[in-house]
Design a protein around this motif. Structure first.
Motif, PDB file in Angstrom:
ATOM      1  N   UNK A  38      48.043  35.133  45.228  1.00 29.41           N
ATOM      2  CA  UNK A  38      46.421  35.375  45.219  1.00 29.41           C
ATOM      3  C   UNK A  38      45.694  35.578  46.168  1.00 29.41           C
ATOM      4  N   UNK A  39      45.140  35.731  47.223  1.00 30.26           N
ATOM      5  CA  UNK A  39      43.298  35.580  47.718  1.00 30.26           C
ATOM      6  C   UNK A  39      42.501  36.005  47.859  1.00 30.26           C
ATOM      7  N   UNK A  40      41.556  35.833  47.093  1.00 31.06           N
ATOM      8  CA  UNK A  40      40.463  36.119  46.636  1.00 31.06           C
ATOM      9  C   UNK A  40      39.776  36.015  48.361  1.00 31.06           C
ATOM     10  N   UNK A  41      39.104  37.273  48.707  1.00 33.49           N
ATOM     11  CA  UNK A  41      38.708  37.025  50.202  1.00 33.49           C
ATOM     12  C   UNK A  41      40.156  36.501  51.333  1.00 33.49           C
ATOM     13  N   UNK A  42      40.827  37.544  51.168  1.00 28.72           N
ATOM     14  CA  UNK A  42      42.297  37.408  51.998  1.00 28.72           C
ATOM     15  C   UNK A  42      41.830  38.958  52.663  1.00 28.72           C
ATOM     16  N   UNK A  43      40.784  39.131  53.174  1.00 23.85           N
ATOM     17  CA  UNK A  43      40.630  40.143  54.809  1.00 23.85           C
ATOM     18  C   UNK A  43      40.249  39.459  55.718  1.00 23.85           C
ATOM     19  N   UNK A  44      39.532  38.167  55.628  1.00 21.77           N
ATOM     20  CA  UNK A  44      38.346  37.954  56.749  1.00 21.77           C
ATOM     21  C   UNK A  44      38.479  36.060  56.016  1.00 21.77           C
ATOM     22  N   UNK A  45      38.063  35.322  57.543  1.00 21.79           N
ATOM     23  CA  UNK A  45      37.908  34.238  57.515  1.00 21.79           C
ATOM     24  C   UNK A  45      39.244  33.039  57.390  1.00 21.79           C
ATOM     25  N   UNK A 108      43.604  42.207  37.315  1.00 18.90           N
ATOM     26  CA  UNK A 108      44.305  41.218  38.046  1.00 18.90           C
ATOM     27  C   UNK A 108      45.705  41.451  37.005  1.00 18.90           C
ATOM     28  N   UNK A 109      45.226  42.393  36.648  1.00 18.62           N
ATOM     29  CA  UNK A 109      47.124  43.033  35.426  1.00 18.62           C
ATOM     30  C   UNK A 109      47.822  43.860  35.797  1.00 18.62           C
ATOM     31  N   UNK A 110      46.803  44.827  36.562  1.00 18.10           N
ATOM     32  CA  UNK A 110      47.710  45.462  37.383  1.00 18.10           C
ATOM     33  C   UNK A 110      48.246  44.584  38.792  1.00 18.10           C
ATOM     34  N   UNK A 111      47.536  43.441  39.336  1.00 17.95           N
ATOM     35  CA  UNK A 111      47.730  43.324  40.447  1.00 17.95           C
ATOM     36  C   UNK A 111      48.980  42.329  39.902  1.00 17.95           C
ATOM     37  N   UNK A 112      49.890  42.148  39.008  1.00 16.61           N
ATOM     38  CA  UNK A 112      50.555  41.014  37.878  1.00 16.61           C
ATOM     39  C   UNK A 112      51.795  42.330  38.135  1.00 16.61           C
ATOM     40  N   UNK A 113      51.914  43.354  37.482  1.00 17.66           N
ATOM     41  CA  UNK A 113      52.456  44.723  37.456  1.00 17.66           C
ATOM     42  C   UNK A 113      52.881  45.030  38.877  1.00 17.66           C
ATOM     43  N   UNK A 114      52.533  44.655  39.377  1.00 16.23           N
ATOM     44  CA  UNK A 114      52.969  45.096  40.909  1.00 16.23           C
ATOM     45  C   UNK A 114      53.721  44.307  41.957  1.00 16.23           C
ATOM     46  N   UNK A 115      53.596  42.469  41.681  1.00 18.17           N
ATOM     47  CA  UNK A 115      53.842  41.840  42.124  1.00 18.17           C
ATOM     48  C   UNK A 115      54.397  40.989  41.979  1.00 18.17           C
ATOM     49  N   UNK A 116      54.260  40.759  40.370  1.00 20.62           N
ATOM     50  CA  UNK A 116      54.490  39.664  39.021  1.00 20.62           C
ATOM     51  C   UNK A 116      53.562  38.613  39.179  1.00 20.62           C
ATOM     52  N   UNK A 149      29.881  31.076  42.287  1.00 18.72           N
ATOM     53  CA  UNK A 149      30.817  30.689  40.633  1.00 18.72           C
ATOM     54  C   UNK A 149      31.489  31.534  39.658  1.00 18.72           C
ATOM     55  N   UNK A 150      31.087  32.767  39.406  1.00 20.32           N
ATOM     56  CA  UNK A 150      31.232  34.124  38.751  1.00 20.32           C
ATOM     57  C   UNK A 150      32.759  34.068  39.157  1.00 20.32           C
ATOM     58  N   UNK A 151      32.829  35.000  40.945  1.00 18.50           N
ATOM     59  CA  UNK A 151      33.607  35.133  41.331  1.00 18.50           C
ATOM     60  C   UNK A 151      34.947  34.522  41.725  1.00 18.50           C
ATOM     61  N   UNK A 152      34.669  33.015  40.997  1.00 15.18           N
ATOM     62  CA  UNK A 152      35.859  31.788  40.942  1.00 15.18           C
ATOM     63  C   UNK A 152      36.675  31.575  39.741  1.00 15.18           C
ATOM     64  N   UNK A 153      35.048  31.681  38.822  1.00 14.06           N
ATOM     65  CA  UNK A 153      35.316  31.515  37.138  1.00 14.06           C
ATOM     66  C   UNK A 153      36.213  32.922  36.718  1.00 14.06           C
ATOM     67  N   UNK A 154      36.239  33.807  36.963  1.00 17.91           N
ATOM     68  CA  UNK A 154      36.523  34.957  35.971  1.00 17.91           C
ATOM     69  C   UNK A 154      37.600  34.964  36.761  1.00 17.91           C
ATOM     70  N   UNK A 155      38.168  35.089  37.678  1.00 20.42           N
ATOM     71  CA  UNK A 155      39.646  35.177  37.934  1.00 20.42           C
ATOM     72  C   UNK A 155      40.198  34.210  37.739  1.00 20.42           C
ATOM     73  N   UNK A 156      39.983  32.674  37.431  1.00 25.22           N
ATOM     74  CA  UNK A 156      40.399  31.563  37.355  1.00 25.22           C
ATOM     75  C   UNK A 156      40.226  31.648  35.862  1.00 25.22           C
ATOM     76  N   UNK A 157      39.450  32.289  34.874  1.00 17.43           N
ATOM     77  CA  UNK A 157      40.117  32.417  33.227  1.00 17.43           C
ATOM     78  C   UNK A 157      40.829  33.275  33.202  1.00 17.43           C
ATOM     79  N   UNK A 158      41.362  34.462  33.756  1.00 17.13           N
ATOM     80  CA  UNK A 158      42.508  35.290  33.500  1.00 17.13           C
ATOM     81  C   UNK A 158      44.041  34.651  33.577  1.00 17.13           C
ATOM     82  N   UNK A 159      44.286  33.868  34.873  1.00 15.10           N
ATOM     83  CA  UNK A 159      45.331  33.388  35.513  1.00 15.10           C
ATOM     84  C   UNK A 159      45.801  32.227  34.848  1.00 15.10           C
ATOM     85  N   UNK A 160      44.958  31.258  34.580  1.00 19.21           N
ATOM     86  CA  UNK A 160      44.959  30.573  33.967  1.00 19.21           C
ATOM     87  C   UNK A 160      45.912  30.314  32.553  1.00 19.21           C
TER      88      UNK A 160
END
Ligand SMILES: NC(=O)C1=CN([C@@H]2O[C@H](COP(=O)(O)OP(=O)(O)OC[C@H]3O[C@@H](n4cnc5c(N)ncnc54)[C@H](OP(=O)(O)O)[C@@H]3O)[C@@H](O)[C@H]2O)C=CC1
Ligand SMILES: CCCCCCCCCCCCCCCC(=O)[C@@H](N)CO
Length: 329
Positions: A38-45, A108-116, A149-160
């Protein structure tokens, strides 16, 4: 004299040995076949380049961003780079990563439901608006921390949680060289990136005893749409200072980022300036050789750094002089 040299070499050797036997074992992956990235900000750069590299290595890829036009164009480009188009899945999810935790979790729950289950999370969504601090819109000051900061912290809190349960996974934080040195014009931005660095180094210690790994990336200026946008607000002083680190290609940075994470590097660094800055201010212990080189070179590098810092202050002083001249004309 000889005895001191002998003692010094002995101490260095002993230090190297202690490090060798104390380091957690490296978890190394050769590719990403069938793994969900999963790449946040994966649509550019940089994020898009990292997503393309993950697809080349066989991953199923989810890219996250807000603009669905950019996201669907990125999905097409990533799909075109898949190693095995028939079996790899690529999707996009529109999500603002500055949302509250509940919204992030739901998405993120629905992301995992779709692709594992997520094997690798690359936190690349971020942006920079420059300017002197007291002239920066207070909403922008908050946005720089919300996104970077929070844009990194929250997704990380979930996947950990899931990664620790499965006892595997890779997380990448995209910080910046501006998180190693304070620079005129990056005041609001660099605070968010320093926070990311603090979070990374603490979480890394919390990963002891697991096979989950976290890589902290320190990109220099990189030629992306985001960089062009940031140039619009960038003071001349900031441009003159950051030119020291050069301008890099997003494909080089994105690709190296993935490979540094796969080979278990704690830091991912892309330029000479990044190497010197992490040597001076970094806290990671990656290998005995790294520490021995640090011990041998630190005082010389510090001298170089002081010279560079003084020259940066001179750039700011010159800028001030020019502004005063314009005023008095
Ligand atoms: N380029 C550079 O010089 C450097 C960049 N970096 C860091 O690297 C990362 C990538 O930078 P770069 O490639 O230049 O940036 P780009 O502006 O090219 O791409 C940014 C990506 O993040 C997404 N994004 C932005 N805001 C949000 C949000 N609120 N929610 C979800 N997604 C969001 C964008 O999509 P959308 O707008 O559609 O949401 C886009 O996909 C950033 O974290 C940046 O700070 C670090 C050092 C140097
Ligand atoms: C020989 C060299 C010695 C080292 C000296 C230190 C050089 C400092 C340069 C810092 C550059 C900061 C880039 C930040 C990029 C960034 O984060 C923005 N572009 C955001 O998008």
């Amino acid at each position: 004299m000889f005895i001191y040299i002998f003692l010094f070499v002995f101490v260095l050797g002993a230090l190297g040995l202690v490090i060798h036997f104390s380091l957690d074992k490296k978890v190394i992956y050769k590719d990403l076949k069938n793994k969900h990235v999963v790449v946040t900000g994966g649509s550019s750069g940089i994020g898009k380049s990292a997503a393309v590299e993950a697809a080349r290595l066989g991953a199923h890829v989810t890219v996250i961003g807000r603009d669905t036009g950019k996201l669907s164009a990125a999905v097409a480009e990533i799909t075109a780079n898949c190693r095995d188009k028939n079996n790899q899945k690529v999707q996009y999810v529109a999500l603002d990563v500055t949302s509250d935790y509940k919204a992030i979790e739901k998405s993120f729950v629905s992301i995992e439901e779709k692709l594992g289950p997520i094997f690798m999370l690359i936190n690349c969504a971020g942006m920079c608006i420059c300017g002197q601090f007291e002239k920066t819109d207070p909403d922008v000051i908050k946005q720089m921390v919300d996104l970077n900061y929070f844009g990194t912290a929250y997704p990380t809190r979930y996947v950990l949680q899931g990664m620790k349960k499965r006892n595997e996974g890779l997380i990448v934080f995209v910080s910046s060289e501006a998180a190693l040195i304070g620079i005129y014009g990056y005041s609001a931005y660099s605070a968010g990136k320093w926070a990311v660095r603090g979070l990374a180094e603490s979480v890394i210690m919390e990963l002891v005893g697991t096979n989950v790994r976290l890589t902290l990336a320190f990109p220099p200026d990189t030629d992306t749409p985001g960089f062009k946008n940031e140039d619009l607000t960038k003071p001349e002083e900031t441009k003159l200072i950051s030119v020291t680190a050069g301008l890099h290609s997003p494909d080089d940075v994105g690709k190296q980022m993935i490979h540094d994470a796969l080979t278990g590097k704690t830091y991912s660094v892309y330029s000479v300036s990044g190497t010197l800055l992490t040597l001076l201010f970094g806290g990671s212990i990656d290998s005995p050789m790294q520490v021995v080189l640090q011990v041998l070179s630190l005082s010389v590098v510090r001298i170089i750094m002081v010279g560079i810092l003084l020259s940066f202050y001179n750039i700011v002083r010159d800028g001030l002089k020019k502004k005063n001249e314009v005023k008095t004309k």
